[in-house]
Design an enzyme around this catalytic site. Structure first.
Site, PDB file in Angstrom:
ATOM      1  N   GLY A  70       4.877  -0.718   2.856  1.00 55.01           N
ATOM      2  CA  GLY A  70       5.631  -1.517   1.896  1.00 55.01           C
ATOM      3  C   GLY A  70       6.323  -2.668   2.596  1.00 55.01           C
TER       4      GLY A  70
ATOM      5  N   LEU B 223       4.760 -14.985  -1.084  1.00 52.46           N
ATOM      6  CA  LEU B 223       6.029 -14.292  -1.349  1.00 52.46           C
ATOM      7  C   LEU B 223       7.186 -15.285  -1.429  1.00 52.46           C
TER       8      LEU B 223
ATOM      9  N   THR C 139      12.949  -5.883   0.412  1.00 54.09           N
ATOM     10  CA  THR C 139      14.201  -5.198   0.047  1.00 54.09           C
ATOM     11  C   THR C 139      15.397  -5.988   0.582  1.00 54.09           C
TER      12      THR C 139
ATOM     13  N   GLU D  95       9.536  -7.669  -3.550  1.00 52.41           N
ATOM     14  CA  GLU D  95       9.561  -8.980  -2.872  1.00 52.41           C
ATOM     15  C   GLU D  95      10.458  -8.958  -1.646  1.00 52.41           C
TER      16      GLU D  95
ATOM     17  N   GLU E 165       0.853  -1.200   0.000  1.00 52.89           N
ATOM     18  CA  GLU E 165       0.000   0.000   0.000  1.00 52.89           C
ATOM     19  C   GLU E 165       0.886   1.245   0.000  1.00 52.89           C
TER      20      GLU E 165
HETATM   21  P1  TGC Z   1       5.838 -11.996  11.503  1.00 50.48           P
HETATM   22  O1  TGC Z   1       5.240 -11.925  12.854  1.00 50.48           O
HETATM   23  O2  TGC Z   1       7.316 -12.211  11.368  1.00 50.48           O
HETATM   24  O3  TGC Z   1       5.115 -13.149  10.651  1.00 50.48           O
HETATM   25  C1  TGC Z   1       3.725 -13.365  10.678  1.00 50.48           C
HETATM   26  C2  TGC Z   1       3.495 -14.856  10.557  1.00 50.48           C
HETATM   27  O4  TGC Z   1       4.011 -15.315   9.292  1.00 50.48           O
HETATM   28  C3  TGC Z   1       5.086 -16.254   9.505  1.00 50.48           C
HETATM   29  N1  TGC Z   1       6.098 -15.939   8.477  1.00 50.48           N
HETATM   30  C4  TGC Z   1       6.155 -16.604   7.323  1.00 50.48           C
HETATM   31  N2  TGC Z   1       5.457 -17.661   6.878  1.00 50.48           N
HETATM   32  C5  TGC Z   1       5.735 -18.108   5.649  1.00 50.48           C
HETATM   33  N3  TGC Z   1       6.681 -17.540   4.871  1.00 50.48           N
HETATM   34  C6  TGC Z   1       7.394 -16.470   5.279  1.00 50.48           C
HETATM   35  N4  TGC Z   1       8.306 -15.914   4.480  1.00 50.48           N
HETATM   36  C7  TGC Z   1       7.146 -15.959   6.567  1.00 50.48           C
HETATM   37  N5  TGC Z   1       7.648 -14.933   7.290  1.00 50.48           N
HETATM   38  C8  TGC Z   1       6.993 -14.941   8.462  1.00 50.48           C
HETATM   39  C9  TGC Z   1       5.548 -16.037  10.928  1.00 50.48           C
HETATM   40  O5  TGC Z   1       6.139 -17.190  11.442  1.00 50.48           O
HETATM   41  C10 TGC Z   1       4.233 -15.690  11.594  1.00 50.48           C
HETATM   42  O6  TGC Z   1       3.515 -16.883  11.761  1.00 50.48           O
HETATM   43  P2  TGC Z   1       2.493 -17.095  12.976  1.00 50.48           P
HETATM   44  O7  TGC Z   1       2.063 -18.524  12.843  1.00 50.48           O
HETATM   45  O8  TGC Z   1       3.305 -16.831  14.210  1.00 50.48           O
HETATM   46  O9  TGC Z   1       1.401 -16.114  12.776  1.00 50.48           O
HETATM   47  O10 TGC Z   1       5.357 -10.709  10.685  1.00 50.48           O
HETATM   48  P3  TGC Z   1       5.894  -9.222  10.690  1.00 50.48           P
HETATM   49  O11 TGC Z   1       4.714  -8.323  10.562  1.00 50.48           O
HETATM   50  O12 TGC Z   1       6.799  -9.017  11.873  1.00 50.48           O
HETATM   51  O13 TGC Z   1       6.707  -9.064   9.297  1.00 50.48           O
HETATM   52  C11 TGC Z   1       7.656  -9.911   8.911  1.00 50.48           C
HETATM   53  C12 TGC Z   1       8.406  -9.372   7.653  1.00 50.48           C
HETATM   54  C13 TGC Z   1       9.027  -8.023   7.896  1.00 50.48           C
HETATM   55  C14 TGC Z   1       9.486 -10.372   7.412  1.00 50.48           C
HETATM   56  C15 TGC Z   1       7.400  -9.299   6.481  1.00 50.48           C
HETATM   57  O14 TGC Z   1       6.472  -8.307   6.692  1.00 50.48           O
HETATM   58  C16 TGC Z   1       8.071  -9.056   5.143  1.00 50.48           C
HETATM   59  O15 TGC Z   1       8.538 -10.005   4.528  1.00 50.48           O
HETATM   60  N6  TGC Z   1       8.098  -7.786   4.604  1.00 50.48           N
HETATM   61  C17 TGC Z   1       8.527  -7.518   3.246  1.00 50.48           C
HETATM   62  C18 TGC Z   1       7.297  -7.208   2.383  1.00 50.48           C
HETATM   63  C19 TGC Z   1       7.395  -7.764   1.004  1.00 50.48           C
HETATM   64  O16 TGC Z   1       8.247  -8.586   0.678  1.00 50.48           O
HETATM   65  N7  TGC Z   1       6.482  -7.351   0.123  1.00 50.48           N
HETATM   66  C20 TGC Z   1       6.405  -7.887  -1.197  1.00 50.48           C
HETATM   67  C21 TGC Z   1       5.131  -7.446  -1.887  1.00 50.48           C
HETATM   68  S1  TGC Z   1       4.739  -8.397  -3.348  1.00 50.48           S
HETATM   69  C22 TGC Z   1       5.846  -7.899  -4.483  1.00 50.48           C
HETATM   70  O17 TGC Z   1       6.760  -7.181  -4.251  1.00 50.48           O
HETATM   71  C23 TGC Z   1       5.653  -8.454  -5.849  1.00 50.48           C
HETATM   72  S2  TGC Z   1       6.866  -8.007  -6.977  1.00 50.48           S
HETATM   73  C24 TGC Z   1       6.492  -9.193  -8.102  1.00 50.48           C
HETATM   74  C25 TGC Z   1       7.130  -9.126  -9.389  1.00 50.48           C
HETATM   75  O18 TGC Z   1       6.822  -8.237 -10.212  1.00 50.48           O
HETATM   76  O19 TGC Z   1       7.921 -10.067  -9.650  1.00 50.48           O
HETATM   77  P1  FAD Z   2       9.750   1.072   2.283  1.00 50.91           P
HETATM   78  O1  FAD Z   2       9.180  -0.074   3.044  1.00 50.91           O
HETATM   79  O2  FAD Z   2       9.209   2.422   2.523  1.00 50.91           O
HETATM   80  O3  FAD Z   2      11.330   1.107   2.532  1.00 50.91           O
HETATM   81  C1  FAD Z   2      12.152   2.211   2.126  1.00 50.91           C
HETATM   82  C2  FAD Z   2      13.592   1.901   2.563  1.00 50.91           C
HETATM   83  O4  FAD Z   2      13.633   1.736   3.982  1.00 50.91           O
HETATM   84  C3  FAD Z   2      14.121   0.580   1.967  1.00 50.91           C
HETATM   85  O5  FAD Z   2      15.499   0.705   1.698  1.00 50.91           O
HETATM   86  C4  FAD Z   2      13.919  -0.405   3.107  1.00 50.91           C
HETATM   87  O6  FAD Z   2      14.831  -1.509   3.048  1.00 50.91           O
HETATM   88  C5  FAD Z   2      14.193   0.459   4.312  1.00 50.91           C
HETATM   89  N1  FAD Z   2      13.557  -0.041   5.526  1.00 50.91           N
HETATM   90  C6  FAD Z   2      12.239  -0.215   5.784  1.00 50.91           C
HETATM   91  N2  FAD Z   2      12.063  -0.736   7.006  1.00 50.91           N
HETATM   92  C7  FAD Z   2      13.301  -0.926   7.537  1.00 50.91           C
HETATM   93  C8  FAD Z   2      13.793  -1.446   8.775  1.00 50.91           C
HETATM   94  N3  FAD Z   2      12.957  -1.937   9.703  1.00 50.91           N
HETATM   95  N4  FAD Z   2      15.141  -1.475   8.958  1.00 50.91           N
HETATM   96  C9  FAD Z   2      15.990  -1.019   8.001  1.00 50.91           C
HETATM   97  N5  FAD Z   2      15.575  -0.515   6.815  1.00 50.91           N
HETATM   98  C10 FAD Z   2      14.255  -0.475   6.596  1.00 50.91           C
HETATM   99  N6  FAD Z   2       3.940  -5.082  -4.315  1.00 50.91           N
HETATM  100  C11 FAD Z   2       2.845  -5.881  -4.402  1.00 50.91           C
HETATM  101  O7  FAD Z   2       2.140  -6.096  -3.439  1.00 50.91           O
HETATM  102  N7  FAD Z   2       2.525  -6.492  -5.584  1.00 50.91           N
HETATM  103  C12 FAD Z   2       3.251  -6.310  -6.708  1.00 50.91           C
HETATM  104  O8  FAD Z   2       2.952  -6.887  -7.762  1.00 50.91           O
HETATM  105  C13 FAD Z   2       4.399  -5.447  -6.663  1.00 50.91           C
HETATM  106  N8  FAD Z   2       5.102  -5.187  -7.785  1.00 50.91           N
HETATM  107  C14 FAD Z   2       6.095  -4.246  -7.745  1.00 50.91           C
HETATM  108  C15 FAD Z   2       6.697  -3.834  -8.935  1.00 50.91           C
HETATM  109  C16 FAD Z   2       7.669  -2.844  -8.923  1.00 50.91           C
HETATM  110  C17 FAD Z   2       8.266  -2.370 -10.205  1.00 50.91           C
HETATM  111  C18 FAD Z   2       8.098  -2.292  -7.683  1.00 50.91           C
HETATM  112  C19 FAD Z   2       9.197  -1.276  -7.651  1.00 50.91           C
HETATM  113  C20 FAD Z   2       7.505  -2.682  -6.498  1.00 50.91           C
HETATM  114  C21 FAD Z   2       6.484  -3.650  -6.515  1.00 50.91           C
HETATM  115  N9  FAD Z   2       5.799  -4.008  -5.351  1.00 50.91           N
HETATM  116  C22 FAD Z   2       4.710  -4.843  -5.410  1.00 50.91           C
HETATM  117  C23 FAD Z   2       6.087  -3.315  -4.085  1.00 50.91           C
HETATM  118  C24 FAD Z   2       7.334  -3.806  -3.358  1.00 50.91           C
HETATM  119  O9  FAD Z   2       7.128  -5.040  -2.774  1.00 50.91           O
HETATM  120  C25 FAD Z   2       7.735  -2.745  -2.336  1.00 50.91           C
HETATM  121  O10 FAD Z   2       8.222  -1.635  -3.052  1.00 50.91           O
HETATM  122  C26 FAD Z   2       8.777  -3.248  -1.341  1.00 50.91           C
HETATM  123  O11 FAD Z   2       8.253  -4.240  -0.508  1.00 50.91           O
HETATM  124  C27 FAD Z   2       9.354  -2.115  -0.486  1.00 50.91           C
HETATM  125  O12 FAD Z   2       8.359  -1.284   0.018  1.00 50.91           O
HETATM  126  P2  FAD Z   2       8.469   0.330  -0.154  1.00 50.91           P
HETATM  127  O13 FAD Z   2       8.820   0.603  -1.571  1.00 50.91           O
HETATM  128  O14 FAD Z   2       7.235   0.895   0.402  1.00 50.91           O
HETATM  129  O15 FAD Z   2       9.717   0.751   0.709  1.00 50.91           O
END
Ligand code: TGC
Ligand code: FAD
Length: 389
Positions: free
Chosen positions: A142, A244, A370, A368, A138
């Site tokens: 992120g 993810l 950072t 996916e 959102e």
């Molecule tokens: P946290 O309390 O750590 O976890 C909540 C529950 O989830 C479990 N868990 C996982 N389970 C499966 N796979 C994983 N990777 C898991 N990581 C954690 C955890 O054990 C817990 O389970 P339970 O049973 O206790 O409820 O949650 P948190 O809120 O503290 O956050 C954890 C954190 C920071 C690692 C997570 O929020 C995170 O990974 N943040 C990064 C966000 C992200 O990667 N966004 C991606 C958006 S999609 C995208 O970018 C598509 S791009 C696609 C493209 O074009 O290719």
């Molecule tokens: P922020 O979370 O605001 O982070 C900004 C900076 O702060 C980063 O360097 C980060 O590492 C750092 N930071 C944040 N928290 C911490 C911390 N606790 N400690 C140290 N450093 C920290 N999302 C979807 O849901 N679906 C999609 O299909 C999708 N496609 C995408 C396609 C593109 C081209 C791009 C660029 C992004 C896409 N995303 C999608 C979103 C993507 O997953 C987010 O951009 C990403 O998870 C980071 O979130 P943010 O950009 O809000 O950065």
């Protein structure tokens, strides 16, 4: 024109099955013939290669690991990884398209969906007749999706959605969006279909990266969706995080394709570019760059293969996927930048693929999760202490 012959310094091909090699080779051929000749034009114009979607479906590349009864190829995770590697050698945007459709749309429907949802959506998504997207991020959430503000409210015969998602790959193209929203405080998955009243998906413009990929906002204003469009088995943040894992896995493999094309281009250029009466490949400083590139590629390939084998055995940990995603994206970006250096001024031209890959990899390193978030995920695993709270 120099022909790409693969990059395999450690004979890793010996560790692949015949089926895995066959899939890799057919996708390599497809990329060579259908993507590389036109990708720069699409990149310049900021358009996705939509005409290739049915062909990607015919090749069986969508949801490749899912069961045949849903129209999928039911191959293993190493084959899936090799497909991603070859597609990303063409462009990260094409890999993103297939990766989102497979890992972030078909996987959640398969894992959390009802039999009716699976029977309806999976065959259509497998053939490319329907396109999907995944809305987690959102504007204000992120790296920390747990804080999301998008809300679902129970109403007669269904749910009412309000909120917004941002940076959503394939959003404007999608027939169905897998949307994550809080229902009574618990994160649940919902299928939101194109054309639903109150739902819009405007494309985001102005990107210097992933230009051959559609990125969109998703806006929900009192969107009423039917009861049967909730993913019944989704529950909590764990559900989107499980999706993810699949997409991070595909990125870990995909970026090796970017690395390979950047290395291959730099090596070939260095052998033919003469400065001070010798090819620049004859200078020690250039050789060191090329050796570092090849070493990083080899390490990433070995990491991926073992990751895939663990995933196929059902033994992979999400923190291992984080390590591969983190390492390989950083290595790929370094390799693309070094390849650009080796090409000198020519490196900035679109006659060569390296600058496009370098620009794409900036996004790939960020989405996916950072680089920093994956550092903290692995850090928590090895110390038992979460540093991101
Ligand atoms: P946290 O309390 O750590 O976890 C909540 C529950 O989830 C479990 N868990 C996982 N389970 C499966 N796979 C994983 N990777 C898991 N990581 C954690 C955890 O054990 C817990 O389970 P339970 O049973 O206790 O409820 O949650 P948190 O809120 O503290 O956050 C954890 C954190 C920071 C690692 C997570 O929020 C995170 O990974 N943040 C990064 C966000 C992200 O990667 N966004 C991606 C958006 S999609 C995208 O970018 C598509 S791009 C696609 C493209 O074009 O290719
Ligand atoms: P922020 O979370 O605001 O982070 C900004 C900076 O702060 C980063 O360097 C980060 O590492 C750092 N930071 C944040 N928290 C911490 C911390 N606790 N400690 C140290 N450093 C920290 N999302 C979807 O849901 N679906 C999609 O299909 C999708 N496609 C995408 C396609 C593109 C081209 C791009 C660029 C992004 C896409 N995303 C999608 C979103 C993507 O997953 C987010 O951009 C990403 O998870 C980071 O979130 P943010 O950009 O809000 O950065």
């Amino acid at each position: 024109m120099h022909k790409f012959m693969g990059v395999d310094y450690f004979n890793i091909e010996d560790l692949l099955s015949e089926d895995e090699i066959m899939v890799r080779n057919s996708v390599r051929e497809f990329v060579e013939q259908e993507i590389i000749p036109i990708i720069e034009k699409h990149y310049r114009e900021g358009t996705f290669l939509v005409h290739l979607i049915p062909k990607l479906g015919e090749l069986g590349l969508f949801g490749i690991t899912l069961p045949q009864k849903y129209g999928c190829a039911e191959m293993n995770n190493v084959a899936y990884g090799l497909v991603m590697q070859e597609l990303e050698r063409g462009d990260s945007g094409v890999r993103s398209f297939v990766s989102v459709q497979s890992s972030l749309v078909m996987y959640p429907i398969f894992t959390f969906g009802s039999e009716q949802q699976k029977n309806y959506w999976l065959p259509k998504l497998a053939s490319g007749e329907k396109i999907g997207c995944f809305g987690l991020t959102e504007p204000d959430y992120g790296s920390n999706p747990a804080g999301m503000v998008t809300r679902a409210e129970k109403v007669k015969n269904g749910y009412k959605l309000n909120g917004a998602k941002m940076w959503i790959t394939n959003g404007t193209l999608a027939d169905v969006a897998v949307v994550w929203a809080k229902l009574d405080g618990v994160i649940r998955g919902f299928l939101v279909e194109k054309g639903t009243k109150g739902f819009s998906a405007p494309e985001m413009k102005g990107k210097h990266s992933l230009r051959a990929s559609v990125t969109s906002e998703l806006i929900f204003e009192d969107v009423i969706i039917p009861e049967e469009n909730i993913l019944p088995d989704s529950s909590g943040l764990k559900s989107p995080l499980m999706c993810l894992n699949q997409a991070r896995y595909s990125i870990a493999w995909g970026v090796v394709g970017s690395m390979m094309t950047c290395y291959d281009t730099a090596l070939s250029y260095a052998k033919s570019r003469i400065q001070f009466n010798k090819p620049i490949a004859a200078y020690q400083l250039t050789q060191q760059k090329l050796v570092n590139m090849l070493t990083e590629i080899t390490k990433a390939q070995l990491l991926n293969l073992q990751l895939g084998r663990l995933k196929d055995k059902g033994e992979v940990k999400h923190t291992q996927i984080s390590m591969a995603k983190r390492n390989n994206c950083e290595a790929a970006l370094d390799i693309a930048r070094t390849a650009r250096e080796i090409l000198g001024a020519n490196g900035i031209l679109d006659e060569y693929p390296v600058m496009r890959h370098a620009a794409n990899l900036e996004s790939v390193k960020t989405y996916e999760g950072t680089h920093e978030m994956h550092t903290l995920i692995i850090g928590e695993d090895i110390t038992g202490l979460a540093a991101f709270e």
